[in-house]
Scaffold this active site. Structure first.
Site, PDB file in Angstrom:
ATOM      1  N   SER A 130      32.515  67.651  66.201  1.00  0.00           N
ATOM      2  CA  SER A 130      31.962  66.727  67.187  1.00  0.00           C
ATOM      3  C   SER A 130      32.126  67.308  68.594  1.00  0.00           C
ATOM      4  CB  SER A 130      32.644  65.361  67.042  1.00  0.00           C
ATOM      5  OG  SER A 130      32.011  64.378  67.790  1.00  0.00           O
ATOM      6  N   ARG A 162      34.744  50.561  71.580  1.00  0.00           N
ATOM      7  CA  ARG A 162      35.132  51.115  70.283  1.00  0.00           C
ATOM      8  C   ARG A 162      34.224  50.595  69.177  1.00  0.00           C
ATOM      9  NH1 ARG A 162      36.850  55.449  67.737  1.00  0.00           N
ATOM     10  NH2 ARG A 162      38.192  55.013  65.944  1.00  0.00           N
ATOM     11  N   ASP A 179      24.814  62.076  58.904  1.00  0.00           N
ATOM     12  CA  ASP A 179      25.330  62.012  60.276  1.00  0.00           C
ATOM     13  C   ASP A 179      24.135  61.883  61.223  1.00  0.00           C
ATOM     14  OD1 ASP A 179      26.488  62.330  62.753  1.00  0.00           O
ATOM     15  OD2 ASP A 179      27.466  64.242  62.307  1.00  0.00           O
ATOM     16  N   HIS A 209      28.938  60.446  60.541  1.00  0.00           N
ATOM     17  CA  HIS A 209      29.621  61.402  61.406  1.00  0.00           C
ATOM     18  C   HIS A 209      31.087  61.573  61.029  1.00  0.00           C
ATOM     19  CE1 HIS A 209      30.158  63.894  64.880  1.00  0.00           C
ATOM     20  NE2 HIS A 209      31.013  63.070  65.446  1.00  0.00           N
ATOM     21  N   ASP A 210      31.701  60.517  60.509  1.00  0.00           N
ATOM     22  CA  ASP A 210      33.115  60.584  60.129  1.00  0.00           C
ATOM     23  C   ASP A 210      33.376  61.578  59.003  1.00  0.00           C
ATOM     24  OD1 ASP A 210      34.261  58.944  61.964  1.00  0.00           O
ATOM     25  OD2 ASP A 210      34.511  57.210  60.637  1.00  0.00           O
TER      26      ASP A 210
END
Length: 378
Positions: free
Chosen positions: A147, A217, A320, A353-354
């Site tokens: 990232s 968040r 992602d 993305h994680d």
């Protein structure tokens, strides 16, 4: 693997891209493994937005203290610390030990707050290079990051091409899309419009803009997950009174939260607001927005990457959508245009993305094979 955080102080001013100078600053870092005699086995890990220098291992006497990439780095792991000396550095402006908005200005003694200077990816790389100088490491076997950490890795190959032999760029991009910048701006506005923000000087008022941090968040967390994972994990399931107390706490069971996905996001937001600094969030997301090595070359990424001499491994994940595979392929093409040595893996993974933080045998196997193929002298 038990580890201990370290800190290094720097008196010499660090020139920033903004034109400001940062002096009397500290960098927090950790190391894993042993530096060999020829100092040829060092690997630098660059962290993403809300991570830190605590990359691997655990802290003595602390439960659940594993580093954020503990599944990737350690003895016998894909990045094997029996072979490599790994360094994790906390970026300037962060809230995990390195000098940032929560610290005092050396001239006034007052907390920086909103007055902390703007920092960029390039500034972080320059600071990391100074730390390596102090550690006596001239050349890195590799730089690796996911990232935002991948952006730093890419920047290393452009700012210090002769100091990097390999670059491992995971789930990253050569710059942010307009959509990504938009998500960051909405998150920042959530923070800056919180009544407890006080123009970034909330420390002096004894407040914390927790409402803004929670929303920021929640927005970010949505973008880290894929639609498939959200539907599989939560779907349209409601929070049930029959769930265990632990489950109800996890899903933040209140009258306002009816769906499990609502409770999950609130839980993540609450947790984040307890430990992350609001000014740090603003600084780091801006650094993400600003990064664009091709800007100075009229948007031509191939020209921008002509300076890189390292060998590359790039990894992306099919679901992602925040750092989509096509962005990694842009980097691959630009490197191939310059006849660089490039390996690329596109992992069909459902986690969004994680995925770069999670265990996937195909992903970890690619990374393991790449590091095993590296030659380091004794």
């Amino acid at each position: 693997m038990i580890v201990t955080p370290q800190s290094m102080h720097f008196d010499a001013p660090l020139p920033l891209q903004s034109g400001a100078l940062l002096r009397d600053y500290n960098l927090s870092y950790e190391t894993y493994g042993m530096l060999n005699t020829s100092r040829s086995n060092a690997v630098l890990i660059c962290h993403a937005l809300n991570a830190s220098h605590h990359v691997a291992g655990v802290y003595a006497g602390q439960d659940k203290s594993e580093g954020w990439w503990h599944n990737m780095i350690g003895p016998g792991k894909p990045l094997d610390t029996n072979k490599f000396f790994v360094i994790g550095v906390n970026n300037l402006g962060s809230c995990f030990g390195s000098t940032g908005p929560m610290h005092a200005h050396p001239d006034t003694g007052q907390i920086y707050g909103a007055d902390f200077p703007v920092v960029t990816v390039e500034d972080w790389v320059n600071a990391q290079a100074r730390l390596l100088d102090a550690l006596g490491i001239e050349t890195l076997a590799a730089v690796m990051g996911g990232s935002l950490g991948g952006m730093q890795t890419l920047s290393w190959t452009l700012q210090y091409p002769s100091r990097v032999r390999h670059a491992v760029v995971i789930a990253s991009a050569p710059n942010l899309t307009a959509e990504n910048i938009a998500f960051n701006e909405v998150a920042r506005r959530a923070i800056t419009t919180d009544p407890d923000f006080h123009g970034g000087h909330f420390y002096a008022h004894g407040t914390v803009p927790k409402r803004g941090l929670r929303i920021a968040r929640m927005i970010g967390h949505i973008t880290y997950l894929s639609d498939d994972v959200m539907n599989e994990k939560f779907g349209r399931k409601l929070i049930s009174a029959s769930q265990s107390a632990q489950e109800r706490d996890y899903f933040y069971s209140t009258l306002e939260a009816e769906f499990q996905i609502e409770g999950y996001l609130r839980y993540q937001g609450d947790k984040f607001a307890e430990y992350f600094d609001a000014n740090t969030y603003l600084l780091i997301t801006r650094a993400l927005d600003y990064f664009d090595p091709a800007r100075a070359f009229g948007g031509n990424l191939s020209l921008a990457l002509a300076r890189a001499t390292a060998k590359f491994l790039l990894v992306s994940f099919t679901t992602d959508w925040r750092f989509a595979p096509k962005r990694s392929r842009e980097i691959v093409k630009a490197l191939l245009d310059n006849q660089r040595d490039v390996s690329y893996a596109e992992i069909n993974a459902p986690h969004g993305h994680d995925a770069f933080l999670l265990d996937d045998p195909r992903y970890t196997s690619v990374v393991r094979s790449y590091f095993e193929s590296m030659e380091v002298t004794a």
